[in-house]
Design a protein around this motif. Structure first.
Motif, PDB file in Angstrom:
ATOM      1  N   LYS A  34       0.832  -1.193   0.000  1.00 34.80           N
ATOM      2  CA  LYS A  34       0.000   0.000   0.000  1.00 34.80           C
ATOM      3  C   LYS A  34       0.875   1.254   0.000  1.00 34.80           C
ATOM      4  O   LYS A  34       2.058   1.187   0.324  1.00 34.80           O
ATOM      5  N   ILE A  35       0.261   2.366  -0.320  1.00 33.04           N
ATOM      6  CA  ILE A  35       0.865   3.682  -0.134  1.00 33.04           C
ATOM      7  C   ILE A  35       0.154   4.335   1.042  1.00 33.04           C
ATOM      8  O   ILE A  35      -1.084   4.350   1.089  1.00 33.04           O
ATOM      9  N   ILE A  36       0.931   4.842   2.002  1.00 31.91           N
ATOM     10  CA  ILE A  36       0.331   5.552   3.120  1.00 31.91           C
ATOM     11  C   ILE A  36       0.846   6.989   3.119  1.00 31.91           C
ATOM     12  O   ILE A  36       1.965   7.260   2.689  1.00 31.91           O
ATOM     13  N   VAL A  37      -0.008   7.888   3.607  1.00 33.55           N
ATOM     14  CA  VAL A  37       0.343   9.310   3.651  1.00 33.55           C
ATOM     15  C   VAL A  37       0.121   9.810   5.073  1.00 33.55           C
ATOM     16  O   VAL A  37      -0.979   9.692   5.615  1.00 33.55           O
ATOM     17  N   GLU A  38       1.186  10.367   5.660  1.00 27.07           N
ATOM     18  CA  GLU A  38       1.150  10.829   7.044  1.00 27.07           C
ATOM     19  C   GLU A  38       1.376  12.339   7.123  1.00 27.07           C
ATOM     20  O   GLU A  38       1.835  12.971   6.170  1.00 27.07           O
TER      21      GLU A  38
END
Length: 302
Positions: A173-177
């Motif tokens: 997955k791609i996660i954005v924080e």
């Protein structure tokens, strides 16, 4: 040769085909444990300058990492090396107040999703080491290129490339924080049998190039390097240092060795990640005796 490689890696398609070919090569010719032993022996000698014998008990820190890569099948590694699923593990262990706020989790990053994100953020792949994009102002970057590069990373099996097999079981997955701040100190605690023995700090990531300084648990700067040069700085012990040790040891209690990464921003502690094979066990110590010394803390290989 190193300069040529750095130049070529600027081109996205060259990097893509390099990893495609490397992954295919390793998958075809080094799929069995015996074949992996052979490959690691060669790489180990090349990068570290001394031998590893898989028929003998490992002594050094780097040797013990190689044994973990090939023989340790702890199912928690895949959960805790996953930058998304580890959040639930951290929440259960120490509470969600230490987690960096999460904006997005997606199987594929789209331009529509990008446009809805705040102006600054950090985007990363959850299944590998190194695919991280720090976006300070999304209006000043090449949106299409960054999205393409992040999505491209999902095509690679980092477990094959690094031979850290637990990465292969991570759903990609791609996660954005949330973006915390520009210059941040990264505190990396080396925990053995649930106890902090030492830590290192990553400095100057965005300026002169990465420096790494090791400190004892008592916050004394240690006289050695691991792959990266020391800085010329003396960093003050963080105000929340004792709490950081407490948190690290709580997160480390299920493992004979783990590196716990934490940040401190505006007197608040944030969790970074858990790492089970730092540098994939291919980063040299100077002087080499520290490879043996740190290895001696690691009393048990599962």
């Amino acid at each position: 040769m190193k300069k040529i490689k750095r130049f070529l890696k600027q081109f996205l398609w060259i990097r893509y085909f390099y990893f495609v070919l490397k992954q295919l090569y390793l998958k075809i010719f080094y799929s069995s444990t015996k074949a992996k032993e052979k490959y690691i022996k060669k790489q180990f000698k090349k990068y570290l300058g001394y031998e590893i014998d898989f028929n003998k008990e490992p002594e050094t820190f780097n040797q013990k990492i190689q044994f973990r890569k090939l023989y340790d099948n702890n199912p928690l590694y895949s959960i805790c090396a996953d930058k998304y699923r580890v959040r639930e593990y951290v929440k259960e262990k120490i509470g969600e107040e230490y987690l960096i706020p999460l904006y997005l989790v997606t199987d594929k990053l789209t331009e529509e999703q990008w446009d809805k994100l705040p102006n600054s953020f950090v985007a990363k792949a959850n299944h590998d080491s190194g695919t991280v994009k720090i976006i300070k102002d999304k209006n000043k970057v090449d949106k299409k290129k960054i999205i393409k590069e992040l999505n491209m990373s999902l095509k690679f099996d980092y477990g094959i490339i690094s031979m850290e097999k637990y990465y292969s079981n991570i759903p990609r997955k791609i996660i954005v924080e949330k973006y915390l701040k520009e210059e941040i100190v990264d505190y990396k605690f080396l925990c053995f049998n649930g106890k902090v023995e030492m830590l290192f700090l990553c400095l100057n990531r965005n300026s002169t190039g990465l420096n790494v300084d090791f400190y004892s648990k008592e916050w004394e700067k240690l006289p050695f390097e691991r792959h990266y040069k020391n800085s010329d700085k003396i960093i003050n012990k963080p105000d929340n240092y004792e709490k950081m040790i407490e948190i690290s040891e709580k997160l480390a209690e299920d493992f004979d060795f783990v590196r716990v990464d934490l940040y401190e921003v505006n007197n608040k502690i944030y969790f970074g990640e858990l790492t089970f094979c730092p540098g994939s066990g291919m980063e040299e110590f100077t002087p080499e005796e520290w490879d043996y010394k740190i290895g001696s803390y690691w009393e048990k290989i599962n």
